[in-house]
Design a protein around this motif. Structure first.
Motif, PDB file in Angstrom:
ATOM      1  N   GLU A   3       5.611  -5.632  -1.900  1.00 49.09           N
ATOM      2  CA  GLU A   3       6.235  -4.826  -2.945  1.00 49.09           C
ATOM      3  C   GLU A   3       7.142  -5.696  -3.792  1.00 49.09           C
ATOM      4  O   GLU A   3       8.101  -6.292  -3.291  1.00 49.09           O
ATOM      5  CB  GLU A   3       7.039  -3.681  -2.319  1.00 49.09           C
ATOM      6  CG  GLU A   3       7.653  -2.737  -3.346  1.00 49.09           C
ATOM      7  CD  GLU A   3       8.400  -1.592  -2.695  1.00 49.09           C
ATOM      8  OE1 GLU A   3       8.971  -0.772  -3.414  1.00 49.09           O
ATOM      9  OE2 GLU A   3       8.403  -1.553  -1.437  1.00 49.09           O
ATOM     10  N   ARG A  37       3.912  -2.327   1.112  1.00 45.27           N
ATOM     11  CA  ARG A  37       3.474  -0.999   0.692  1.00 45.27           C
ATOM     12  C   ARG A  37       1.961  -0.930   0.732  1.00 45.27           C
ATOM     13  O   ARG A  37       1.268  -1.958   0.839  1.00 45.27           O
ATOM     14  CB  ARG A  37       3.985  -0.690  -0.710  1.00 45.27           C
ATOM     15  CG  ARG A  37       3.370  -1.556  -1.800  1.00 45.27           C
ATOM     16  CD  ARG A  37       3.943  -1.225  -3.155  1.00 45.27           C
ATOM     17  NE  ARG A  37       3.371  -2.069  -4.203  1.00 45.27           N
ATOM     18  CZ  ARG A  37       3.787  -2.070  -5.473  1.00 45.27           C
ATOM     19  NH1 ARG A  37       4.775  -1.261  -5.836  1.00 45.27           N
ATOM     20  NH2 ARG A  37       3.220  -2.873  -6.352  1.00 45.27           N
ATOM     21  N   LEU A  38       1.454   0.281   0.635  1.00 46.22           N
ATOM     22  CA  LEU A  38       0.014   0.514   0.635  1.00 46.22           C
ATOM     23  C   LEU A  38      -0.538   0.257  -0.767  1.00 46.22           C
ATOM     24  O   LEU A  38       0.018   0.736  -1.763  1.00 46.22           O
ATOM     25  CB  LEU A  38      -0.283   1.951   1.065  1.00 46.22           C
ATOM     26  CG  LEU A  38      -1.759   2.329   1.240  1.00 46.22           C
ATOM     27  CD1 LEU A  38      -2.348   1.588   2.421  1.00 46.22           C
ATOM     28  CD2 LEU A  38      -1.904   3.835   1.431  1.00 46.22           C
ATOM     29  N   ASN A  39      -1.609  -0.499  -0.858  1.00 43.78           N
ATOM     30  CA  ASN A  39      -2.258  -0.765  -2.141  1.00 43.78           C
ATOM     31  C   ASN A  39      -3.036   0.479  -2.555  1.00 43.78           C
ATOM     32  O   ASN A  39      -4.134   0.748  -2.057  1.00 43.78           O
ATOM     33  CB  ASN A  39      -3.183  -1.982  -2.018  1.00 43.78           C
ATOM     34  CG  ASN A  39      -3.666  -2.478  -3.366  1.00 43.78           C
ATOM     35  OD1 ASN A  39      -4.064  -1.685  -4.222  1.00 43.78           O
ATOM     36  ND2 ASN A  39      -3.650  -3.787  -3.541  1.00 43.78           N
ATOM     37  N   GLN A  40      -2.440   1.244  -3.460  1.00 48.83           N
ATOM     38  CA  GLN A  40      -3.031   2.519  -3.848  1.00 48.83           C
ATOM     39  C   GLN A  40      -4.377   2.343  -4.555  1.00 48.83           C
ATOM     40  O   GLN A  40      -5.271   3.182  -4.425  1.00 48.83           O
ATOM     41  CB  GLN A  40      -2.056   3.287  -4.746  1.00 48.83           C
ATOM     42  CG  GLN A  40      -0.774   3.703  -4.045  1.00 48.83           C
ATOM     43  CD  GLN A  40      -1.009   4.711  -2.932  1.00 48.83           C
ATOM     44  OE1 GLN A  40      -2.040   5.387  -2.883  1.00 48.83           O
ATOM     45  NE2 GLN A  40      -0.038   4.805  -2.022  1.00 48.83           N
ATOM     46  N   ALA A  90      -6.963   1.777  -1.914  1.00 49.68           N
ATOM     47  CA  ALA A  90      -7.120   2.990  -1.108  1.00 49.68           C
ATOM     48  C   ALA A  90      -7.915   4.047  -1.869  1.00 49.68           C
ATOM     49  O   ALA A  90      -8.803   4.709  -1.301  1.00 49.68           O
ATOM     50  CB  ALA A  90      -5.749   3.530  -0.718  1.00 49.68           C
ATOM     51  N   GLU A  91      -7.650   4.237  -3.173  1.00 45.65           N
ATOM     52  CA  GLU A  91      -8.391   5.229  -3.963  1.00 45.65           C
ATOM     53  C   GLU A  91      -9.854   4.821  -4.148  1.00 45.65           C
ATOM     54  O   GLU A  91     -10.759   5.668  -4.085  1.00 45.65           O
ATOM     55  CB  GLU A  91      -7.710   5.401  -5.315  1.00 45.65           C
ATOM     56  CG  GLU A  91      -6.337   6.076  -5.225  1.00 45.65           C
ATOM     57  CD  GLU A  91      -5.649   6.131  -6.572  1.00 45.65           C
ATOM     58  OE1 GLU A  91      -6.265   5.679  -7.566  1.00 45.65           O
ATOM     59  OE2 GLU A  91      -4.490   6.616  -6.635  1.00 45.65           O
ATOM     60  N   ARG A 107      -1.686   2.405   6.773  1.00 46.87           N
ATOM     61  CA  ARG A 107      -0.803   3.565   6.681  1.00 46.87           C
ATOM     62  C   ARG A 107       0.147   3.622   7.868  1.00 46.87           C
ATOM     63  O   ARG A 107       1.336   3.953   7.718  1.00 46.87           O
ATOM     64  CB  ARG A 107      -1.651   4.844   6.615  1.00 46.87           C
ATOM     65  CG  ARG A 107      -2.366   5.012   5.270  1.00 46.87           C
ATOM     66  CD  ARG A 107      -3.330   6.159   5.305  1.00 46.87           C
ATOM     67  NE  ARG A 107      -3.907   6.404   3.979  1.00 46.87           N
ATOM     68  CZ  ARG A 107      -4.967   7.165   3.760  1.00 46.87           C
ATOM     69  NH1 ARG A 107      -5.567   7.769   4.789  1.00 46.87           N
ATOM     70  NH2 ARG A 107      -5.426   7.330   2.531  1.00 46.87           N
TER      71      ARG A 107
END
Length: 485
Positions: free
Chosen positions: A51, A307-310, A313-314, A335
């Motif tokens: 992040e 952090r989660l790599n959005q 993930a999407e 997660r």
């Protein structure tokens, strides 16, 4: 005759899942170890990313540097009160940061004429003992043979600066032809022993101390010290001033003065050189007083910025099928990692706040105001199990204006008092420390006398307990504290 039979039984028992076992293990890790675990997870998991963005520092001690809170906790009020000085310091810090970043991580180079000087090149390098001695030998007017013998002796020294091998073992290592005789080896040894630091190349503690007697200016004291070192070193180690006084026929005050000068000599001259392996402690929680109220905040420098790599993930959710089972496991693991980071530091903060609530008088008045506190008290307040609180307080540190303490330091068992109340063991140790600091050096307090004085104050502490607490405070016994006049 008994025959084997099969029988079914229903039992209920608790079992920790592998995921829960991993969470428990991570909870008891130190901040550095936990950060390493998260860093390894980021390197293996494509759904985790670092992040970006500035690190907020709620402590007010620094700008996100992990070492700065520790350096400032002892004197939080020592910051500059003049705005002009603060602005100048801030400008200097920003200038250094900008120049460092412009250097591409390899050191800032500043042009001065035709040469470029790197900031990293200006940092003092650690010099080992052997390098220091070789540097002195290189400027001495020695023959090639003598220089080789001295260099061989230097290479035979250990980290303490002692020559643990015999001179007969040094001779073949020099590789000289003809082989050096004993007189040559003795001369080379004396040359090395004449180098700085004083006492180097000694073959025993006595010889090391004798080589340093030149630092004692007074001739009489020097001769007394020589006799003590050569004949009564064991009495010196036992601090038997009265015994030395009888043997030497000297007044106890004079003998004690000489013994004190001997103790100021360095029995390990090699320790002054080489890299010093300093283990720094990074506090997890920072405590400060805001408008008369003590508050605890997490140290942002120890929180992994993950952090989660959005985006990934999407994309995975849109094109998810049975062929991507490994990616699904990575996403679930990512997660869980993010959630574990949040849960870990939320638990640490809640436990620290509960400790602070109960021990705020310690921050105001010191160890004498420490209250008895057990793991169960904190566990009931924050709604956790005692074992969880124990893991949270293990290898976790709190920075206060009075210093940096491990969270376990604030837990102390209750000691009954004569009035029917309770006092913490930490407070009793503080009382013992104050008693010893205020004692008469010529007539120090014995452990039994300290126990009697504690009893007069309503603290019933056994003599052996006083001895244990004194040893925990690293205070020598009564005879070693006695001063002769």
């Amino acid at each position: 005759m008994n025959s084997p039979a099969i029988r079914l039984e229903h039992r209920q028992h608790q079992t920790l899942t592998p995921r829960l076992q991993q969470a428990v293990r991570l909870l008891q890790l130190s901040s550095l170890e936990f950060a390493q675990e998260v860093q390894e997870a980021m390197g293996k998991n494509p759904f985790l990313e670092h992040e970006d963005g500035p690190v907020e520092d709620p402590s007010g001690f620094g700008d996100g540097n992990a070492a700065e809170p520790m350096a400032s906790t002892a004197t939080p009020a020592s910051a500059s009160s003049e705005g002009e000085s603060d602005a100048s310091a801030a400008n200097d810090t920003s200038w250094e940061r900008e120049n460092w970043q412009q250097g591409g991580g390899t050191g800032t180079r500043q042009s001065s004429g035709d040469s470029d000087v790197s900031m990293m090149e200006m940092v003092a390098a650690d010099v080992s003992l052997r390098e220091h001695l070789h540097g002195q030998l290189n400027v001495m007017p020695l023959s090639a043979r003598d220089r080789m013998l001295c260099a061989t002796i230097v290479e035979g020294l250990d980290d303490d600066g002692y020559l643990r091998m015999g001179l007969e073992e040094i001779a073949p290592l020099a590789g000289l032809d003809p082989a050096p005789d004993d007189s040559e080896l003795q001369i080379a040894l004396r040359m090395v022993q004449s180098l700085d630091p004083c006492g180097v190349a000694a073959r025993s503690v006595s010889e090391c101390l004798l080589l340093q007697l030149g630092t004692i200016k007074h001739a009489t004291d020097r001769e007394i010290a020589r006799t003590i070192i050569t004949e009564h070193l064991e009495r010196l180690a036992q601090r038997d001033v009265n015994g030395l006084s009888r043997v030497l026929g000297r007044p106890p005050a004079e003998v004690e003065l000489v013994c004190d000068r001997i103790r100021h000599l360095d029995p390990r001259p090699g320790w002054r050189f080489g890299s010093a392996h300093v283990h720094f402690v990074t506090p997890d929680v920072i405590v400060k007083k805001v408008r008369g109220v003590w508050t605890a905040t997490l140290n942002p420098a120890v929180i992994p910025r993950v952090r989660l790599n959005q985006v990934y993930a999407e994309l995975f959710q849109r094109h998810r099928d049975s062929k991507h089972a490994e990616l699904a496991a990575h996403l679930q693991e990512a997660r869980w990692t993010v959630r574990n980071v949040e849960q870990r530091f939320a638990t640490i903060l809640s436990v620290a706040q509960a400790i602070l609530k109960r021990q705020r008088h310690f921050l105001e008045y010191g160890a004498l105001a420490m209250k008895p506190l057990g793991l169960r008290d904190i566990a009931e307040e924050v709604g956790l199990h005692e074992s969880t609180v124990s893991r949270v307080t293990n290898n976790k540190y709190m920075a206060t204006p009075g210093g940096v303490y491990e969270l376990k330091y604030f837990f102390s068992r209750a000691m009954p008092t004569a009035s029917g109340g309770a006092c913490s063991a930490t407070a009793i140790r503080g009382v013992i420390k104050d008693m010893i600091e205020a004692e008469d050096a010529t007539d120090p307090l014995s452990d039994a006398e300290i126990a009697r004085q504690l009893a007069r104050q309503g603290l019933n502490v056994a003599r052996r307990t006083v001895t244990k607490y004194r040893q925990m405070l690293r205070v020598p016994a009564v005879e070693r504290r006695r001063k002769h006049v």
